[in-house]
Design an enzyme around this catalytic site. Structure first.
Site: not given
Length: 494
Positions: A55, A85, A197, A279, A282, A328, A412
């Site tokens: 792959y 990409h 990746n 608060y 405190r 990844f 995916e």
């Protein structure tokens, strides 16, 4: 010259801080070079002797994983991957985070499980050392197949493509390579995938935010000590006995720190008319302490991540294995970055409430912290600003990691959205820094109305340093420059 050698030794967050703050240069250790070269040699031999598809090495990507690619097209396949990409958009990633991306990508590739050429990693080192910073955009990653879009922009300049910033100017990467006498990298099989990746975009934002959060946690205590004394608060809620019986580390640490910061104060020691504080005063140990514990936990997760191999497939030369898996996927850090955003937001949330108490005209302090309220609005509107910021921060704390949108034709089908968690986290950190700076403005102003009584040595030293850059306000002035100067004061006085 300070040099950090990239090796198998654990890269700590403290070391990352040092590399960035002290302008270290990077160098690949001999061991790292050997691991990188050995893995590349193994992968080349593996491809010669195996007919089964691997792959991303001899196949397409994502849902195209079943389409084989000829041996003569493997380099083109990887170059096409990087180009196709690079689909980032939105605001640019700040330069300091791009530097972190370069550092963390080099660290991840140096372990010898990614199959890259040594020259590819060395060129990333060259970019870091020469402040050649690729132009990267914040939007585009789903945080699952690695940070594909931002890492593509980080990688384009290796090929002589895309843009870089050098000496404050954006320049085509091809021009810079030519100036340096560097040839564009000719990617070999698997290299584009190794570069794209990985979780280095998410991790870099996470590490940057975590280092800032550590600083802001320290400042939150310092500023709270000023505000508590200015508000004529009580010290009893900070005694050890209270916090030992609950047992949370951060809570006890905060209480002890507050007592240390206020030691010797005339104000804290004097008799009080009121039995309790609100608060926001405190419960400083409980709130600040919970954030401390959260910051420590997130630090442990992020430090593990930056010492990891997160590309795919993972190559194991010693075991004769090339495994397509899921390192990844950003889920481990997506969750904790959402968690850290909440922890840091709470430091701002309680800070704004202390600011409100200081301007409320109680405990002998004038309304809005000016001697003549009415004619003067004084510190009325800085609190508005803090309230606005805190409200925005609450919206940013909606977890990104609970979302998932399938991609790549369903291949995916679960993504972490860690990149969105990371960029939101950075905004929360900066928002909290602004809110704390506004509290310091108010606390310092309020303390002046307690004169001639003196606060602790720590508070008086902090006030003296602060007054060198931000003055006491007698009558109304333009406030926004003082807010910005206060922010810079926090950044420059860690």
């Amino acid at each position: 010259m300070n040099i950090h050698h990239i090796s198998a030794d654990r890269l700590t967050l403290d070391r990352v801080r040092q590399i960035l703050n002290e302008n270290f240069k990077l160098a690949l250790s001999e061991d790292a070079c050997n691991r990188i070269s050995r893995c590349r040699e193994y992968l080349d031999n593996k491809m010669k002797n195996q007919d089964k598809p691997i792959y991303g090495v001899t196949t397409g990507f994502g849902s195209l994983c079943n389409i084989s690619v000829g041996a003569d097209e493997l380099g083109c396949l990887q170059k096409n991957l990087v180009m196709s990409h690079a689909c980032g958009t939105g605001d640019r990633v700040p330069n300091e985070i791009v530097r972190l991306m370069l550092l963390l990508k080099v660290q991840s590739l140096s372990y010898g499980n990614s199959g890259v050429q040594l020259i590819t990693v060395q060129r990333l080192v060259d970019f870091f050392n020469n402040d050649i910073l690729p132009v990267v955009y914040q939007q585009g990653s789903l945080g699952a197949s690695g940070d594909l879009a931002p890492l593509a922009h980080l990688s384009l300049p290796l090929l002589g493509l895309g843009e870089v910033e050098v000496n404050g100017e954006i320049t085509p990467a091809a021009e810079i390579l030519k100036q340096k006498g560097w040839e564009p990298i000719e990617l070999q099989s698997k290299e584009g995938l190794a570069l794209l990746n990985g979780t280095q975009f998410m991790s870099s934002y996470g590490v940057w935010s975590l280092l800032k959060a550590q600083d802001l946690s320290v400042w939150a205590d310092r500023i709270a000590a000023v505000s508590l004394d200015a508000f004529d608060g009580r010290i009893e809620p900070f005694c050890d006995q209270v916090h030992i019986v609950r047992g949370h580390k951060g809570q006890l640490t905060t209480a002890r720190k507050m007592r240390e910061l206020l030691e010797g104060s005339e104000l804290i020691a004097r008799a009080k008319k009121h039995v309790q504080d609100p608060y926001s005063f405190r419960c400083i140990p409980q709130v600040h302490g919970a954030s401390k514990d959260s910051i420590d936990y997130v630090a442990s997760v992020l430090e593990t991540e930056i010492n990891s191999v997160t590309d795919n497939p993972t190559v194991f030369p010693e075991d004769d294995m090339v495994v397509s898996a899921g390192n990844f996927h950003g889920q481990p850090i997506a969750l904790v970055m959402d968690f850290l955003a909440i922890a840091v937001a709470e430091l701002g949330n309680i800070s704004e409430r202390r600011t409100y108490q200081l301007i409320a005209g109680t405990r002998g302090l004038p309304s809005f912290l000016v001697a003549n309220p009415g004619l003067n609005s004084g510190f009325m509107i800085p609190q508005y600003t803090a309230a606005s910021i805190v409200s925005q921060t609450k919206g940013l704390c909606m977890p990104a990691s609970v979302d998932s949108i399938p991609s790549s034709q369903g291949q995916e089908d679960h993504v972490s959205m860690g990149s969105n968690a990371a960029t939101k986290l950075a905004r929360v950190v900066l928002n909290t820094e602004r809110v704390l700076a506004i509290e310091l403005m108010n606390g310092a102003q309020a303390l002046e109305f307690r004169r001639p009584a003196r606060s602790s040595a720590h508070n008086e030293k902090l006030l003296a340093d602060y007054r060198k850059v931000v003055p006491f306000v007698e009558n109304d002035v333009i406030m926004y420059p003082h807010i910005e100067t206060s922010i810079q004061f926090l950044r420059n006085n860690r």
